[in-house]
Scaffold this active site. Structure first.
Site, PDB file in Angstrom:
ATOM      1  CG  MET A   1      -1.878  -1.210   1.191  1.00 14.52           C
ATOM      2  SD  MET A   1      -3.379  -0.971   2.118  1.00 14.52           S
ATOM      3  CE  MET A   1      -2.739  -0.748   3.757  1.00 14.52           C
ATOM      4  N   GLY A   2       2.161   1.085  -0.330  1.00  9.26           N
ATOM      5  CA  GLY A   2       3.065   2.228  -0.427  1.00  9.26           C
ATOM      6  C   GLY A   2       3.564   2.705   0.915  1.00  9.26           C
TER       7      GLY A   2
ATOM      8  CG  LEU B   1       7.620   1.476  -0.843  1.00  2.00           C
ATOM      9  CD1 LEU B   1       8.562   1.136  -2.002  1.00  2.00           C
ATOM     10  CD2 LEU B   1       6.633   0.351  -0.602  1.00  2.00           C
ATOM     11  CG  HIS B   2       8.263   0.173   6.156  1.00  2.00           C
ATOM     12  ND1 HIS B   2       8.461  -1.192   6.146  1.00  2.00           N
ATOM     13  CD2 HIS B   2       6.932   0.350   6.362  1.00  2.00           C
ATOM     14  CE1 HIS B   2       7.321  -1.810   6.376  1.00  2.00           C
ATOM     15  NE2 HIS B   2       6.369  -0.900   6.494  1.00  2.00           N
TER      16      HIS B   2
ATOM     17  CG  HIS C   1       6.822  -2.019   2.195  1.00  2.00           C
ATOM     18  ND1 HIS C   1       6.745  -0.874   2.945  1.00  2.00           N
ATOM     19  CD2 HIS C   1       5.572  -2.542   2.188  1.00  2.00           C
ATOM     20  CE1 HIS C   1       5.504  -0.710   3.371  1.00  2.00           C
ATOM     21  NE2 HIS C   1       4.769  -1.710   2.938  1.00  2.00           N
TER      22      HIS C   1
ATOM     23  CE  LYS D   1       3.422  -4.513  11.654  1.00  2.00           C
ATOM     24  NZ  LYS D   1       2.222  -4.179  10.922  1.00  2.00           N
TER      25      LYS D   1
ATOM     26  CG  LEU E   1      10.690  -1.469  10.099  1.00  2.00           C
ATOM     27  CD1 LEU E   1      11.505  -1.289   8.816  1.00  2.00           C
ATOM     28  CD2 LEU E   1      10.946  -0.308  11.014  1.00  2.00           C
ATOM     29  CB  SER E   2       3.821  -0.446  10.800  1.00  2.00           C
ATOM     30  OG  SER E   2       2.566   0.072  10.388  1.00  2.00           O
TER      31      SER E   2
HETATM   32  P1  AMP Z   1       1.407  -2.896   3.531  1.00  2.00           P
HETATM   33  O1  AMP Z   1       1.973  -1.885   2.576  1.00  2.00           O
HETATM   34  O2  AMP Z   1       1.413  -2.460   4.954  1.00  2.00           O
HETATM   35  O3  AMP Z   1       0.087  -3.465   3.056  1.00  2.00           O
HETATM   36  O4  AMP Z   1       2.416  -4.110   3.496  1.00  2.00           O
HETATM   37  C1  AMP Z   1       2.791  -4.734   2.287  1.00  2.00           C
HETATM   38  C2  AMP Z   1       3.506  -6.018   2.598  1.00  2.00           C
HETATM   39  O5  AMP Z   1       4.655  -5.742   3.388  1.00  2.00           O
HETATM   40  C3  AMP Z   1       2.639  -6.993   3.412  1.00  2.00           C
HETATM   41  O6  AMP Z   1       2.854  -8.309   2.936  1.00  2.00           O
HETATM   42  C4  AMP Z   1       3.161  -6.807   4.809  1.00  2.00           C
HETATM   43  O7  AMP Z   1       3.007  -7.955   5.609  1.00  2.00           O
HETATM   44  C5  AMP Z   1       4.637  -6.546   4.543  1.00  2.00           C
HETATM   45  N1  AMP Z   1       5.226  -5.856   5.685  1.00  2.00           N
HETATM   46  C6  AMP Z   1       4.767  -4.744   6.325  1.00  2.00           C
HETATM   47  N2  AMP Z   1       5.555  -4.439   7.367  1.00  2.00           N
HETATM   48  C7  AMP Z   1       6.528  -5.372   7.409  1.00  2.00           C
HETATM   49  C8  AMP Z   1       7.647  -5.612   8.258  1.00  2.00           C
HETATM   50  N3  AMP Z   1       7.921  -4.829   9.295  1.00  2.00           N
HETATM   51  N4  AMP Z   1       8.427  -6.684   8.002  1.00  2.00           N
HETATM   52  C9  AMP Z   1       8.164  -7.505   6.950  1.00  2.00           C
HETATM   53  N5  AMP Z   1       7.134  -7.330   6.106  1.00  2.00           N
HETATM   54  C10 AMP Z   1       6.326  -6.279   6.322  1.00  2.00           C
END
Ligand code: AMP
Length: 284
Positions: free
Chosen positions: A30-31, A33-34, A37, A149, A184-185
């Site tokens: 969902m962008g 990025l950290h 991702h 996560k 990370l989030s």
């Molecule tokens: P999101 O952009 O939050 O929807 O996350 C996209 C993908 O990145 C999903 O598969 C999440 O589980 C993964 N993700 C988010 N945070 C982390 C993290 N801290 N470590 C590993 N994967 C992550």
């Protein structure tokens, strides 16, 4: 690096890659990025010929409009980071492109969606399952990469891919953490400095539970209660749920005799965070 907006263009591009016998890896995001991702992108880069990253803040998986509206967005920064990490194609559709007028088809994964995030956020997993199914049919990946996560999400996506014979491999990668333990989030940027400081209580509580189980604790209720008490010790934490459960079904456990997963959700101010950890009585 290409940026593609229209689903039909993305599907055509994926078809070309498949005809050229190039393996496709997809990292849905969902962008904002950290490093979490980026760890998925790097693994995807190492294991596939073509790396597609989707970037879509999916309205269908948000049960609160305020959460959707304040979700961080940074297309420019994301494009730069994605290019540097080796992404070949960013698929960044619009909400209208994914859910045009007249859209009525949804994917519902039963049972494993009932508890925890599913109970706390009605409709969330229907949105996740629907968008993942669409991303899989549009991007036609051989492998798709998800983070531990979002533990329950990874189970839902695995189940969905198997049940619908989608013919792709779901790869789940470990949670990337800050040096102080916080997972990370994208939502972490929404925390105030004091909330950010107190948010470390989630991983601390989970690590303590891991140590307790490693040290011989087998009573799941006691492990659960200790996690909850630790989180509540942070003044700004409002606990949403704490579960010690079967790692495949997410049903709560009475005893921890094999691998288990502890899942937690708590809000710090208006920002809701989740985390989890595998509890293993006999770690390798
Ligand atoms: P999101 O952009 O939050 O929807 O996350 C996209 C993908 O990145 C999903 O598969 C999440 O589980 C993964 N993700 C988010 N945070 C982390 C993290 N801290 N470590 C590993 N994967 C992550």
């Amino acid at each position: 690096m290409e940026i593609i907006q229209l689903p039909e263009d993305m599907q055509r591009r994926a078809g070309e890659c498949r005809r050229a016998r190039r393996s496709i890896g997809l990292v849905p995001t969902m962008g904002a990025l950290h490093e979490g991702h980026l760890s998925l992108i790097r693994r995807c880069r190492a294991e596939n010929d073509v790396v597609i990253m989707s970037l879509f803040v999916n309205p269908a998986q948000f049960n609160r409009t305020d959460d959707l509206e304040r979700y961080p967005r940074d297309l420019e920064g994301d494009s730069r980071m994605a290019r540097e990490a080796g992404v070949d194609v960013i698929f960044a559709p619009t909400a209208e492109g994914m859910y045009p007028d007249g859209y009525v088809t949804y994917v519902n994964v039963a049972r494993i969606t009932e508890r925890w995030e599913g109970a706390a956020r009605p409709g969330h997993f229907r949105g996740v399952a629907t968008v993942c199914t669409k991303l899989f049919t549009i991007c036609r990946p051989h492998r798709a990469y998800f983070g531990q996560k979002d533990y329950q999400q990874s189970l839902v996506v695995r189940r969905l891919a198997a049940d619908l014979n989608l013919g792709l491999e779901i790869v789940v990668s470990p949670t990337v953490r800050e040096p102080d333990g916080l997972a990370l989030s994208s939502r972490n940027v929404l925390l105030s400095p004091e909330e950010r400081r107190q948010a470390t209580v989630l991983s601390r509580a989970l690590f303590q539970a891991q140590a307790a189980v490693r040290g011989g604790e087998r009573d799941a209720g006691r492990v659960r209660a200790a996690i909850e008490a630790e989180i509540r010790s942070a003044q700004l934490a409002a606990v949403d749920y704490v579960g010690v459960c079967d790692p495949d079904t997410l049903e709560p456990l009475v005893r921890v005799t094999g691998k288990a997963v502890a899942v937690v959700a708590a809000s710090f101010g208006t920002t809701r965070l989740i985390d989890n950890a595998i509890l293993d009585p006999q770690p390798e």
